[in-house]
Structure formats: structure tokens, C-alpha cells
Scaffold this motif. Structure first.
Motif, PDB file in Angstrom:
ATOM      1  N   SER A  99       0.828  -1.203   0.000  1.00  0.00           N
ATOM      2  CA  SER A  99       0.000   0.000   0.000  1.00  0.00           C
ATOM      3  C   SER A  99       0.863   1.255   0.000  1.00  0.00           C
ATOM      4  CB  SER A  99      -0.904   0.024   1.239  1.00  0.00           C
ATOM      5  OG  SER A  99      -1.791  -1.061   1.257  1.00  0.00           O
ATOM      6  N   ARG A 147      -9.626  -1.202  -4.971  1.00  0.00           N
ATOM      7  CA  ARG A 147      -8.260  -1.198  -4.431  1.00  0.00           C
ATOM      8  C   ARG A 147      -7.828   0.204  -3.999  1.00  0.00           C
ATOM      9  NH1 ARG A 147      -4.022  -2.278  -7.575  1.00  0.00           N
ATOM     10  NH2 ARG A 147      -4.995  -1.556  -9.533  1.00  0.00           N
ATOM     11  N   GLN A 152      -5.590   6.643  -1.397  1.00  0.00           N
ATOM     12  CA  GLN A 152      -5.117   5.451  -0.702  1.00  0.00           C
ATOM     13  C   GLN A 152      -5.075   4.312  -1.705  1.00  0.00           C
ATOM     14  OE1 GLN A 152      -4.113   4.982   2.611  1.00  0.00           O
ATOM     15  NE2 GLN A 152      -3.523   2.957   1.837  1.00  0.00           N
ATOM     16  N   ASN A 202      -4.213   0.400  -2.219  1.00  0.00           N
ATOM     17  CA  ASN A 202      -3.990  -0.904  -1.603  1.00  0.00           C
ATOM     18  C   ASN A 202      -3.879  -1.974  -2.676  1.00  0.00           C
ATOM     19  OD1 ASN A 202      -4.297   0.314   0.944  1.00  0.00           O
ATOM     20  ND2 ASN A 202      -6.500  -0.058   0.972  1.00  0.00           N
ATOM     21  N   SER A 203      -3.384  -3.124  -2.288  1.00  0.00           N
ATOM     22  CA  SER A 203      -3.253  -4.255  -3.225  1.00  0.00           C
ATOM     23  C   SER A 203      -2.572  -3.812  -4.507  1.00  0.00           C
ATOM     24  CB  SER A 203      -4.628  -4.856  -3.524  1.00  0.00           C
ATOM     25  OG  SER A 203      -5.267  -5.279  -2.344  1.00  0.00           O
TER      26      SER A 203
END
Length: 123
Positions: free
Chosen positions: A16, A66, A81, A83-84
Motif C-alpha cells: 500500500s 483497491r 489510498q 492498496n493491493s
């Protein structure tokens, strides 16, 4: 409005990162805001956008679920943000301001751009 992006860097796939884009000026809340990215030898592409109030958000399909875009009008800052993360997310990421909140997924809707921040995801 002047925009300054930060928070880029390197991450492993599955990791992340959080990008931030700080804006100057007293009219931050009157702009829609977006994030775009550009990989080497590719055109700039839309990533995510958020309405003036933050009540509406938009994502390109490849990041939906994501990435999350958010804004804090009290701090004149918009966030992304991520993520993944995947290697294909590697690009320079740009934040941008859209004064008419129109064409939110297209670069031509945006009048002010930040300088870009590099995101590199390794497998």
C-alpha cells in the motif's frame, strides 16, 4: 489553485501507499479533484476523482476496490489510498483540480495540475 503532490515511492506488489495533494488558495472546496497517472510511453490516464463535497467519487475500472480517493476541505488536501498494488500501477501520479466539476474522468476538465509523484511497484 496550486497543487503539490507527495507520498509516492516504492512498494512490493500487494502493498500500500497513500498519496496526498495539498492545495493553496481559499477556494479549494469549489473544485472537483482528480488523480491521473502516466506510465512510460503511455498516455495519461484517469485514476479517480471526487466531487466538491466529497459525496461522489469515480474510479477507473482497474483500480476500483483497491484505491480510495478522499478529501479534507479543512486541510485543503486530497488523498489517494492505494492498496493491493500491482506492478501495472507503476506510473507518475498527478493530482488535478476541476473548477466546473465536469468531464471528471478526462484531462480536459482539469485546469490546474500538480507536479507528479512517482509510484513504483515491484513484483
Amino acid at each position: 489553485v496550486q497543487l503539490q503532490a507527495s507520498g509516492g515511492g516504492s512498494a512490493q506488489a500487494g502493498g500500500s501507499l497513500r498519496l496526498a495533494c495539498a492545495a493553496s488558495g481559499r477556494t479549494f472546496s469549489s473544485y472537483g479533484l482528480g488523480w491521473f497517472r502516466q506510465a512510460p510511453e503511455k498516455e495519461r490516464e484517469f485514476v479517480a476523482a471526487i466531487s466538491r463535497s466529497g459525496g461522489s467519487t469515480f474510479y477507473t475500472g482497474s483500480v476500483k476496490g483497491r484505491f480510495t480517493i478522499a478529501r479534507d476541505n479543512a486541510k485543503n488536501t486530497v488523498y489517494l489510498q492505494m492498496n493491493s498494488l500491482k506492478p501495472e500501477d507503476t506510473a507518475v501520479y498527478y493530482c488535478a483540480a476541476n473548477p466546473r466539476e465536469s468531464f471528471m474522468s478526462r484531462p480536459e476538465g482539469y485546469t490546474d495540475w500538480g507536479q507528479g509523484t512517482q509510484v513504483t511497484v515491484s513484483s
